[in-house]
Design an enzyme around this catalytic site. Structure first.
Site, PDB file in Angstrom:
ATOM      1  N   LYS A   7      96.843 -30.643 -28.445  1.00  0.00           N
ATOM      2  CA  LYS A   7      97.164 -31.152 -27.106  1.00  0.00           C
ATOM      3  C   LYS A   7      95.929 -31.068 -26.201  1.00  0.00           C
ATOM      4  CE  LYS A   7      98.926 -26.565 -25.963  1.00  0.00           C
ATOM      5  NZ  LYS A   7     100.119 -25.712 -25.887  1.00  0.00           N
ATOM      6  N   ARG A  34     110.983 -21.671 -19.989  1.00  0.00           N
ATOM      7  CA  ARG A  34     110.140 -22.806 -19.633  1.00  0.00           C
ATOM      8  C   ARG A  34     110.792 -24.084 -20.168  1.00  0.00           C
ATOM      9  NH1 ARG A  34     103.956 -23.039 -21.789  1.00  0.00           N
ATOM     10  NH2 ARG A  34     105.038 -23.659 -23.679  1.00  0.00           N
ATOM     11  N   TYR A  73      75.118 -24.683  -1.101  1.00  0.00           N
ATOM     12  CA  TYR A  73      76.035 -24.867   0.036  1.00  0.00           C
ATOM     13  C   TYR A  73      76.427 -23.532   0.652  1.00  0.00           C
ATOM     14  CZ  TYR A  73      76.964 -29.736  -1.350  1.00  0.00           C
ATOM     15  OH  TYR A  73      76.861 -31.060  -1.639  1.00  0.00           O
ATOM     16  N   MET A 124      79.450 -29.953  -7.175  1.00  0.00           N
ATOM     17  CA  MET A 124      80.231 -30.853  -8.019  1.00  0.00           C
ATOM     18  C   MET A 124      79.482 -31.215  -9.306  1.00  0.00           C
ATOM     19  SD  MET A 124      81.845 -34.555  -7.080  1.00  0.00           S
ATOM     20  CE  MET A 124      82.850 -34.001  -5.718  1.00  0.00           C
TER      21      MET A 124
HETATM   22  C1  LIG Z   1      99.995 -24.672 -26.836  1.00  0.00           C
HETATM   23  C2  LIG Z   1     101.094 -24.280 -27.720  1.00  0.00           C
HETATM   24  C3  LIG Z   1     100.846 -23.646 -28.958  1.00  0.00           C
HETATM   25  C4  LIG Z   1      99.472 -23.180 -29.385  1.00  0.00           C
HETATM   26  O1  LIG Z   1      99.112 -22.018 -28.679  1.00  0.00           O
HETATM   27  P1  LIG Z   1      97.746 -21.213 -28.961  1.00  0.00           P
HETATM   28  O2  LIG Z   1      97.928 -19.956 -28.210  1.00  0.00           O
HETATM   29  O3  LIG Z   1      96.633 -22.050 -28.418  1.00  0.00           O
HETATM   30  O4  LIG Z   1      97.650 -21.018 -30.431  1.00  0.00           O
HETATM   31  C5  LIG Z   1     101.922 -23.428 -29.782  1.00  0.00           C
HETATM   32  N1  LIG Z   1     103.183 -23.778 -29.405  1.00  0.00           N
HETATM   33  C6  LIG Z   1     103.439 -24.362 -28.232  1.00  0.00           C
HETATM   34  C7  LIG Z   1     104.840 -24.721 -27.866  1.00  0.00           C
HETATM   35  C8  LIG Z   1     102.419 -24.618 -27.332  1.00  0.00           C
HETATM   36  O5  LIG Z   1     102.694 -25.175 -26.149  1.00  0.00           O
END
Ligand SMILES: *Cc1c(COP(=O)(O)O)cnc(C)c1O
Length: 406
Positions: free
Chosen positions: A56, A155, A292, A340
Protein backbone atom coordinates in the site's frame (compact mmCIF):
# COMPACT_ATOMS: atom_id res chain seq x y z
CA UNK A 1 -20.93 6.84 -14.19
CA UNK A 2 -19.97 3.30 -13.67
CA UNK A 3 -23.38 2.07 -12.57
CA UNK A 4 -24.47 2.62 -16.18
CA UNK A 5 -21.43 1.23 -17.92
CA UNK A 6 -19.79 -1.32 -15.67
CA UNK A 7 -17.66 -2.63 -18.54
CA UNK A 8 -15.75 0.62 -18.89
CA UNK A 9 -13.94 0.92 -15.62
CA UNK A 10 -12.46 4.21 -14.60
CA UNK A 11 -8.73 4.48 -14.84
CA UNK A 12 -6.91 5.46 -11.69
CA UNK A 13 -3.40 6.68 -12.37
CA UNK A 14 -1.30 8.23 -9.63
CA UNK A 15 1.84 9.89 -11.01
CA UNK A 16 5.36 10.17 -9.71
CA UNK A 17 8.49 11.94 -10.99
CA UNK A 18 10.35 9.66 -13.40
CA UNK A 19 14.16 9.37 -13.33
CA UNK A 20 14.29 10.54 -16.96
CA UNK A 21 12.35 13.71 -16.15
CA UNK A 22 14.49 15.08 -13.36
CA UNK A 23 17.41 17.45 -13.25
CA UNK A 24 17.81 17.78 -9.50
CA UNK A 25 20.25 15.32 -7.91
CA UNK A 26 17.87 14.30 -5.09
CA UNK A 27 16.89 10.67 -5.51
CA UNK A 28 15.64 7.56 -3.80
CA UNK A 29 17.58 4.43 -4.68
CA UNK A 30 15.52 1.27 -4.35
CA UNK A 31 17.54 -1.94 -4.14
CA UNK A 32 15.37 -4.75 -5.47
CA UNK A 33 18.01 -7.37 -4.58
CA UNK A 34 17.57 -6.39 -0.92
CA UNK A 35 13.81 -6.65 -1.34
CA UNK A 36 14.19 -10.25 -2.58
CA UNK A 37 16.58 -10.96 0.27
CA UNK A 38 14.04 -9.67 2.81
CA UNK A 39 11.32 -11.83 1.25
CA UNK A 40 13.60 -14.81 1.79
CA UNK A 41 14.17 -13.83 5.44
CA UNK A 42 10.42 -13.41 5.95
CA UNK A 43 9.77 -16.84 4.48
CA UNK A 44 11.99 -18.29 7.18
CA UNK A 45 10.26 -16.23 9.85
CA UNK A 46 6.80 -17.20 8.57
CA UNK A 47 7.63 -20.93 8.75
CA UNK A 48 5.39 -22.22 5.98
CA UNK A 49 2.67 -19.57 6.06
CA UNK A 50 1.93 -17.97 2.69
CA UNK A 51 3.26 -14.44 2.23
CA UNK A 52 0.98 -11.67 1.00
CA UNK A 53 3.21 -8.62 0.76
CA UNK A 54 1.70 -5.29 1.80
CA UNK A 55 2.52 -2.73 -0.90
CA UNK A 56 0.00 0.00 0.00
CA UNK A 57 0.95 3.69 -0.16
CA UNK A 58 2.97 3.13 -3.33
CA UNK A 59 4.86 0.23 -1.82
CA UNK A 60 5.71 2.16 1.37
CA UNK A 61 7.13 4.87 -0.89
CA UNK A 62 9.32 2.47 -2.90
CA UNK A 63 7.05 2.33 -5.97
CA UNK A 64 4.38 -0.35 -5.84
CA UNK A 65 4.70 -1.43 -9.48
CA UNK A 66 8.42 -2.22 -9.35
CA UNK A 67 8.05 -3.75 -5.89
CA UNK A 68 5.00 -5.80 -6.93
CA UNK A 69 6.63 -7.09 -10.11
CA UNK A 70 9.83 -8.01 -8.29
CA UNK A 71 7.97 -9.86 -5.56
CA UNK A 72 5.76 -11.63 -8.10
CA UNK A 73 8.81 -12.93 -9.95
CA UNK A 74 10.38 -13.92 -6.62
CA UNK A 75 7.37 -16.11 -5.86
CA UNK A 76 5.39 -14.13 -3.29
CA UNK A 77 1.87 -15.55 -2.83
CA UNK A 78 -0.22 -12.38 -2.95
CA UNK A 79 -0.20 -8.61 -2.53
CA UNK A 80 -2.18 -6.34 -0.21
CA UNK A 81 -3.06 -2.69 -0.82
CA UNK A 82 -5.27 -0.20 0.98
CA UNK A 83 -7.14 1.42 -1.92
CA UNK A 84 -9.03 0.18 -4.96
CA UNK A 85 -6.92 2.68 -6.94
CA UNK A 86 -3.74 0.99 -5.74
CA UNK A 87 -5.03 -2.44 -6.78
CA UNK A 88 -5.99 -1.16 -10.24
CA UNK A 89 -2.53 0.37 -10.68
CA UNK A 90 -0.94 -3.04 -10.00
CA UNK A 91 -3.29 -4.83 -12.40
CA UNK A 92 -2.50 -2.27 -15.10
CA UNK A 93 1.18 -3.00 -14.51
CA UNK A 94 0.40 -6.60 -15.49
CA UNK A 95 0.50 -8.19 -12.08
CA UNK A 96 -1.45 -11.45 -11.94
CA UNK A 97 -1.13 -12.28 -8.25
CA UNK A 98 -4.14 -12.18 -5.95
CA UNK A 99 -4.49 -8.60 -4.69
CA UNK A 100 -6.26 -7.94 -1.40
CA UNK A 101 -7.79 -4.46 -1.00
CA UNK A 102 -7.84 -3.75 2.73
CA UNK A 103 -8.88 -0.12 3.09
CA UNK A 104 -12.53 -0.77 3.90
CA UNK A 105 -13.95 1.90 1.56
CA UNK A 106 -15.17 0.94 -1.89
CA UNK A 107 -17.74 3.66 -2.62
CA UNK A 108 -19.32 2.82 -5.96
CA UNK A 109 -16.23 0.96 -7.19
CA UNK A 110 -17.52 -2.60 -6.69
CA UNK A 111 -17.66 -3.03 -10.47
CA UNK A 112 -13.99 -2.12 -10.72
CA UNK A 113 -13.21 -4.64 -8.00
CA UNK A 114 -14.93 -7.38 -9.97
CA UNK A 115 -13.55 -6.25 -13.34
CA UNK A 116 -9.94 -6.17 -12.11
CA UNK A 117 -10.31 -9.32 -10.02
CA UNK A 118 -9.31 -7.53 -6.86
CA UNK A 119 -10.05 -9.41 -3.66
CA UNK A 120 -11.89 -7.19 -1.29
CA UNK A 121 -11.92 -7.05 2.50
CA UNK A 122 -15.52 -6.72 3.65
CA UNK A 123 -16.20 -5.26 7.02
CA UNK A 124 -19.97 -5.20 7.39
CA UNK A 125 -23.06 -6.88 6.00
CA UNK A 126 -23.86 -3.93 3.72
CA UNK A 127 -20.58 -4.47 1.92
CA UNK A 128 -21.33 -8.19 1.48
CA UNK A 129 -24.62 -7.23 -0.19
CA UNK A 130 -23.03 -4.53 -2.37
CA UNK A 131 -20.40 -6.96 -3.65
CA UNK A 132 -22.99 -9.69 -4.26
CA UNK A 133 -25.05 -7.18 -6.29
CA UNK A 134 -22.06 -6.17 -8.40
CA UNK A 135 -21.33 -9.84 -9.17
CA UNK A 136 -24.99 -10.43 -10.11
CA UNK A 137 -25.13 -7.32 -12.33
CA UNK A 138 -22.10 -8.49 -14.25
CA UNK A 139 -23.27 -12.15 -14.23
CA UNK A 140 -19.80 -12.97 -13.01
CA UNK A 141 -18.57 -16.07 -11.19
CA UNK A 142 -18.72 -15.97 -7.39
CA UNK A 143 -15.95 -13.68 -6.19
CA UNK A 144 -13.43 -14.27 -3.41
CA UNK A 145 -13.69 -11.95 -0.43
CA UNK A 146 -12.07 -11.77 2.99
CA UNK A 147 -14.14 -10.78 6.00
CA UNK A 148 -12.63 -8.61 8.67
CA UNK A 149 -13.43 -8.79 12.36
CA UNK A 150 -12.50 -6.19 14.96
CA UNK A 151 -10.61 -7.91 17.77
CA UNK A 152 -9.39 -4.82 19.59
CA UNK A 153 -8.22 -2.24 17.07
CA UNK A 154 -11.62 -0.50 16.80
CA UNK A 155 -10.77 0.72 13.32
CA UNK A 156 -12.19 -1.58 10.64
CA UNK A 157 -14.04 -4.85 10.89
CA UNK A 158 -17.24 -6.01 12.49
CA UNK A 159 -17.55 -5.72 16.27
CA UNK A 160 -18.21 -8.89 18.28
CA UNK A 161 -21.92 -8.16 18.85
CA UNK A 162 -22.46 -8.21 15.06
CA UNK A 163 -20.48 -11.34 14.21
CA UNK A 164 -23.59 -13.59 13.96
CA UNK A 165 -25.43 -11.23 11.55
CA UNK A 166 -22.20 -10.77 9.58
CA UNK A 167 -21.90 -14.55 9.23
CA UNK A 168 -25.55 -14.93 8.20
CA UNK A 169 -25.22 -12.21 5.55
CA UNK A 170 -22.32 -14.14 4.05
CA UNK A 171 -24.31 -17.40 4.16
CA UNK A 172 -27.11 -15.62 2.25
CA UNK A 173 -24.78 -14.35 -0.50
CA UNK A 174 -23.69 -17.27 -2.71
CA UNK A 175 -22.01 -14.73 -5.04
CA UNK A 176 -19.35 -14.16 -2.38
CA UNK A 177 -16.78 -16.86 -1.62
CA UNK A 178 -15.48 -17.03 1.95
CA UNK A 179 -11.83 -16.85 0.89
CA UNK A 180 -10.55 -15.49 4.17
CA UNK A 181 -11.21 -14.37 7.72
CA UNK A 182 -8.87 -11.70 9.02
CA UNK A 183 -8.11 -9.26 11.78
CA UNK A 184 -5.36 -6.78 12.60
CA UNK A 185 -3.38 -6.38 15.85
CA UNK A 186 -3.11 -3.00 17.58
CA UNK A 187 -0.12 -3.92 19.77
CA UNK A 188 2.10 -6.46 18.01
CA UNK A 189 5.09 -4.09 18.13
CA UNK A 190 4.87 -3.40 21.87
CA UNK A 191 7.78 -4.71 23.94
CA UNK A 192 5.98 -7.13 26.25
CA UNK A 193 5.27 -10.84 25.78
CA UNK A 194 1.48 -11.04 25.89
CA UNK A 195 0.79 -7.93 23.82
CA UNK A 196 -1.47 -9.74 21.34
CA UNK A 197 -3.01 -12.40 23.58
CA UNK A 198 -6.46 -10.76 23.95
CA UNK A 199 -6.80 -10.27 20.18
CA UNK A 200 -5.76 -13.87 19.49
CA UNK A 201 -8.44 -15.17 21.85
CA UNK A 202 -10.99 -12.87 20.25
CA UNK A 203 -10.09 -14.04 16.76
CA UNK A 204 -10.67 -17.66 17.80
CA UNK A 205 -14.10 -16.69 19.10
CA UNK A 206 -14.95 -15.00 15.79
CA UNK A 207 -13.86 -18.08 13.87
CA UNK A 208 -16.19 -20.17 16.01
CA UNK A 209 -19.16 -17.87 15.34
CA UNK A 210 -18.72 -18.43 11.59
CA UNK A 211 -18.25 -22.15 12.11
CA UNK A 212 -21.55 -22.23 14.00
CA UNK A 213 -23.20 -21.00 10.79
CA UNK A 214 -21.43 -23.74 8.81
CA UNK A 215 -18.92 -21.27 7.36
CA UNK A 216 -15.21 -22.07 7.27
CA UNK A 217 -12.82 -19.60 5.64
CA UNK A 218 -10.30 -20.91 3.13
CA UNK A 219 -7.56 -19.06 5.03
CA UNK A 220 -7.21 -17.03 8.21
CA UNK A 221 -4.68 -14.26 8.72
CA UNK A 222 -3.75 -11.53 11.15
CA UNK A 223 0.01 -10.95 11.23
CA UNK A 224 1.75 -7.75 10.27
CA UNK A 225 5.56 -7.67 10.35
CA UNK A 226 5.79 -7.48 14.15
CA UNK A 227 3.39 -10.40 14.71
CA UNK A 228 5.36 -12.56 12.26
CA UNK A 229 8.54 -12.14 14.31
CA UNK A 230 6.56 -12.89 17.48
CA UNK A 231 5.79 -16.29 15.96
CA UNK A 232 2.03 -15.93 15.41
CA UNK A 233 0.75 -18.72 13.14
CA UNK A 234 -2.24 -18.74 10.80
CA UNK A 235 -2.39 -19.55 7.06
CA UNK A 236 -0.85 -16.44 5.61
CA UNK A 237 0.98 -13.33 6.79
CA UNK A 238 0.84 -9.68 5.70
CA UNK A 239 4.31 -8.15 6.10
CA UNK A 240 4.87 -4.55 5.08
CA UNK A 241 7.70 -2.65 6.75
CA UNK A 242 9.94 -5.72 7.27
CA UNK A 243 9.93 -6.47 3.53
CA UNK A 244 11.41 -3.03 3.04
CA UNK A 245 14.19 -3.93 5.45
CA UNK A 246 13.08 -1.88 8.43
CA UNK A 247 12.36 -3.40 11.83
CA UNK A 248 8.75 -3.06 13.01
CA UNK A 249 10.09 -2.67 16.55
CA UNK A 250 11.20 0.61 18.05
CA UNK A 251 13.67 -1.21 20.29
CA UNK A 252 16.76 -2.64 18.50
CA UNK A 253 16.50 -5.90 20.49
CA UNK A 254 12.82 -6.24 21.23
CA UNK A 255 12.05 -8.18 24.39
CA UNK A 256 9.25 -10.48 23.14
CA UNK A 257 11.37 -12.14 20.42
CA UNK A 258 13.15 -15.46 20.77
CA UNK A 259 16.72 -15.85 19.61
CA UNK A 260 15.86 -17.24 16.21
CA UNK A 261 13.43 -14.41 15.44
CA UNK A 262 15.96 -11.89 16.72
CA UNK A 263 18.56 -13.36 14.37
CA UNK A 264 16.21 -13.20 11.37
CA UNK A 265 15.20 -9.62 12.21
CA UNK A 266 18.83 -8.55 12.22
CA UNK A 267 19.31 -9.96 8.71
CA UNK A 268 16.84 -7.54 7.10
CA UNK A 269 18.46 -5.07 4.69
CA UNK A 270 17.01 -1.60 4.04
CA UNK A 271 15.64 -1.37 0.50
CA UNK A 272 15.58 2.41 0.17
CA UNK A 273 18.35 4.90 0.45
CA UNK A 274 17.99 8.61 -0.17
CA UNK A 275 20.70 10.87 -1.42
CA UNK A 276 21.34 14.26 -2.90
CA UNK A 277 24.21 16.65 -3.52
CA UNK A 278 25.37 19.92 -2.09
CA UNK A 279 24.17 22.70 -4.39
CA UNK A 280 25.51 25.67 -2.44
CA UNK A 281 28.28 26.07 0.11
CA UNK A 282 29.10 29.18 2.12
CA UNK A 283 31.16 30.46 5.03
CA UNK A 284 29.26 32.45 7.62
CA UNK A 285 30.46 34.55 10.53
CA UNK A 286 29.73 34.03 14.23
CA UNK A 287 26.19 35.31 14.91
CA UNK A 288 25.03 34.97 11.30
CA UNK A 289 21.60 33.34 10.97
CA UNK A 290 20.44 30.48 8.75
CA UNK A 291 17.01 30.04 7.21
CA UNK A 292 13.45 31.33 7.77
CA UNK A 293 12.88 32.98 11.11
CA UNK A 294 16.66 33.06 11.75
CA UNK A 295 16.19 30.24 14.26
CA UNK A 296 19.83 29.15 14.14
CA UNK A 297 22.83 31.40 14.52
CA UNK A 298 26.40 30.31 14.01
CA UNK A 299 28.24 30.05 17.34
CA UNK A 300 31.56 30.37 15.45
CA UNK A 301 32.72 30.72 11.85
CA UNK A 302 30.77 28.00 10.10
CA UNK A 303 30.47 26.29 6.73
CA UNK A 304 26.89 25.79 5.66
CA UNK A 305 25.90 23.44 2.85
CA UNK A 306 22.54 23.65 1.09
CA UNK A 307 20.89 20.35 0.15
CA UNK A 308 18.04 20.40 -2.39
CA UNK A 309 15.47 18.42 -0.44
CA UNK A 310 12.80 19.98 1.74
CA UNK A 311 9.48 19.26 3.37
CA UNK A 312 7.68 19.08 0.01
CA UNK A 313 9.89 16.08 -0.73
CA UNK A 314 8.87 14.40 2.50
CA UNK A 315 11.67 15.56 4.76
CA UNK A 316 9.68 16.42 7.85
CA UNK A 317 9.84 20.06 8.94
CA UNK A 318 10.04 18.64 12.48
CA UNK A 319 13.71 17.89 11.65
CA UNK A 320 14.46 21.63 11.66
CA UNK A 321 17.45 22.18 13.97
CA UNK A 322 17.40 18.43 14.75
CA UNK A 323 18.78 15.38 13.11
CA UNK A 324 21.51 15.15 10.53
CA UNK A 325 22.55 14.11 7.05
CA UNK A 326 25.68 12.16 6.15
CA UNK A 327 28.45 13.96 4.28
CA UNK A 328 31.76 12.14 3.67
CA UNK A 329 30.85 9.47 6.22
CA UNK A 330 30.09 11.98 9.01
CA UNK A 331 26.91 13.41 10.51
CA UNK A 332 26.28 17.01 9.43
CA UNK A 333 23.64 18.54 11.74
CA UNK A 334 20.56 20.09 10.16
CA UNK A 335 20.56 23.80 11.03
CA UNK A 336 17.71 26.27 10.72
CA UNK A 337 14.20 25.65 9.53
CA UNK A 338 13.70 23.11 6.75
CA UNK A 339 12.14 24.89 3.79
CA UNK A 340 9.87 23.50 1.11
CA UNK A 341 12.66 22.61 -1.30
CA UNK A 342 15.89 22.96 0.63
CA UNK A 343 17.68 22.20 3.88
CA UNK A 344 20.89 23.58 5.39
CA UNK A 345 23.46 21.41 7.15
CA UNK A 346 26.47 22.49 9.16
CA UNK A 347 29.60 20.94 7.66
CA UNK A 348 32.15 22.98 9.65
CA UNK A 349 33.56 19.89 11.34
CA UNK A 350 33.81 17.79 8.22
CA UNK A 351 37.09 18.35 6.38
CA UNK A 352 37.31 18.99 2.64
CA UNK A 353 33.62 19.31 1.87
CA UNK A 354 33.16 20.62 -1.65
CA UNK A 355 30.32 21.61 -3.92
CA UNK A 356 28.57 18.63 -5.43
CA UNK A 357 29.65 16.29 -2.63
CA UNK A 358 27.08 13.56 -2.09
CA UNK A 359 24.74 13.86 0.87
CA UNK A 360 22.95 10.85 2.33
CA UNK A 361 19.57 11.37 3.96
CA UNK A 362 18.86 7.65 4.45
CA UNK A 363 21.43 4.93 4.07
CA UNK A 364 25.18 4.71 4.48
CA UNK A 365 28.20 6.81 3.68
CA UNK A 366 31.96 6.17 4.02
CA UNK A 367 34.59 8.64 5.14
CA UNK A 368 38.03 8.82 3.53
CA UNK A 369 39.41 6.25 5.98
CA UNK A 370 36.64 3.83 5.01
CA UNK A 371 34.65 4.24 8.23
CA UNK A 372 30.98 3.72 7.56
CA UNK A 373 28.12 5.76 9.00
CA UNK A 374 24.49 4.71 8.69
CA UNK A 375 21.38 6.82 8.90
CA UNK A 376 18.34 4.59 9.43
CA UNK A 377 14.66 5.33 8.93
CA UNK A 378 14.26 4.82 12.70
CA UNK A 379 16.89 7.47 13.49
CA UNK A 380 15.16 9.97 11.21
CA UNK A 381 11.83 8.98 12.76
CA UNK A 382 13.10 9.54 16.28
CA UNK A 383 14.49 12.95 15.36
CA UNK A 384 11.17 14.00 13.87
CA UNK A 385 8.90 12.44 16.50
CA UNK A 386 7.37 9.78 14.29
CA UNK A 387 7.81 6.14 13.21
CA UNK A 388 9.81 4.57 10.39
CA UNK A 389 6.63 3.86 8.38
CA UNK A 390 5.86 7.57 8.10
CA UNK A 391 9.43 8.47 7.13
CA UNK A 392 9.27 6.09 4.16
CA UNK A 393 5.73 6.83 3.01
CA UNK A 394 6.21 10.60 3.26
CA UNK A 395 8.85 10.68 0.54
CA UNK A 396 6.85 12.52 -2.04
CA UNK A 397 6.32 11.95 -5.70
CA UNK A 398 8.73 14.75 -6.54
CA UNK A 399 11.61 12.44 -5.59
CA UNK A 400 12.40 10.03 -8.44
CA UNK A 401 12.98 6.38 -7.56
CA UNK A 402 16.01 4.76 -9.19
CA UNK A 403 15.92 0.96 -9.22
CA UNK A 404 19.00 -1.21 -8.81
CA UNK A 405 19.44 -4.94 -8.30
CA UNK A 406 16.64 -5.93 -10.71
C1 LIG B 1 -0.34 -1.92 6.80
C2 LIG B 1 -0.93 -3.19 7.21
C3 LIG B 1 -0.14 -4.35 7.37
C4 LIG B 1 1.37 -4.33 7.31
O1 LIG B 1 1.90 -3.76 8.48
P1 LIG B 1 3.48 -3.68 8.77
O2 LIG B 1 3.55 -3.28 10.19
O3 LIG B 1 4.03 -2.63 7.85
O4 LIG B 1 4.05 -5.02 8.51
C5 LIG B 1 -0.79 -5.53 7.63
N1 LIG B 1 -2.15 -5.57 7.76
C6 LIG B 1 -2.91 -4.49 7.63
C7 LIG B 1 -4.39 -4.59 7.78
C8 LIG B 1 -2.34 -3.25 7.37
O5 LIG B 1 -3.12 -2.17 7.27
Amino acid sequence: MNEKSPDIPRVFRPQRALPTDVVRPTRAIVDLANLRHNLHVLRQAAEGQAIWAVVKADGYGHGSKAVGRTLERAGVDGLCVALVEEGVELREAGIQLPILVMGGYYGDAYSELVHHQLTVVLQDRGQIEALANAVRRRSAQPIAAHLKVDTGMARLGERQAHWPTFARALRDAPEVRFAGLMTHFPNADLPYPDAIAPELAHFEKATQVFRNEGLVPEVRHASNSAAIFRGTKFDLVRPGIALFGVSPFHDPSPAPLNERAQGLLSRLRPVMSLSSRIVALREIEPGDAVGYGSTWRAPRRARIATVPMGYADGLSRALSNKGAMLVRGRRAPIVGIISMDMTAVDVTDIPQVTMSDDVVLLGSSDDDAGNNAILTAWEVAQNSGTIAWEVLTNISRRVPRFYIGA
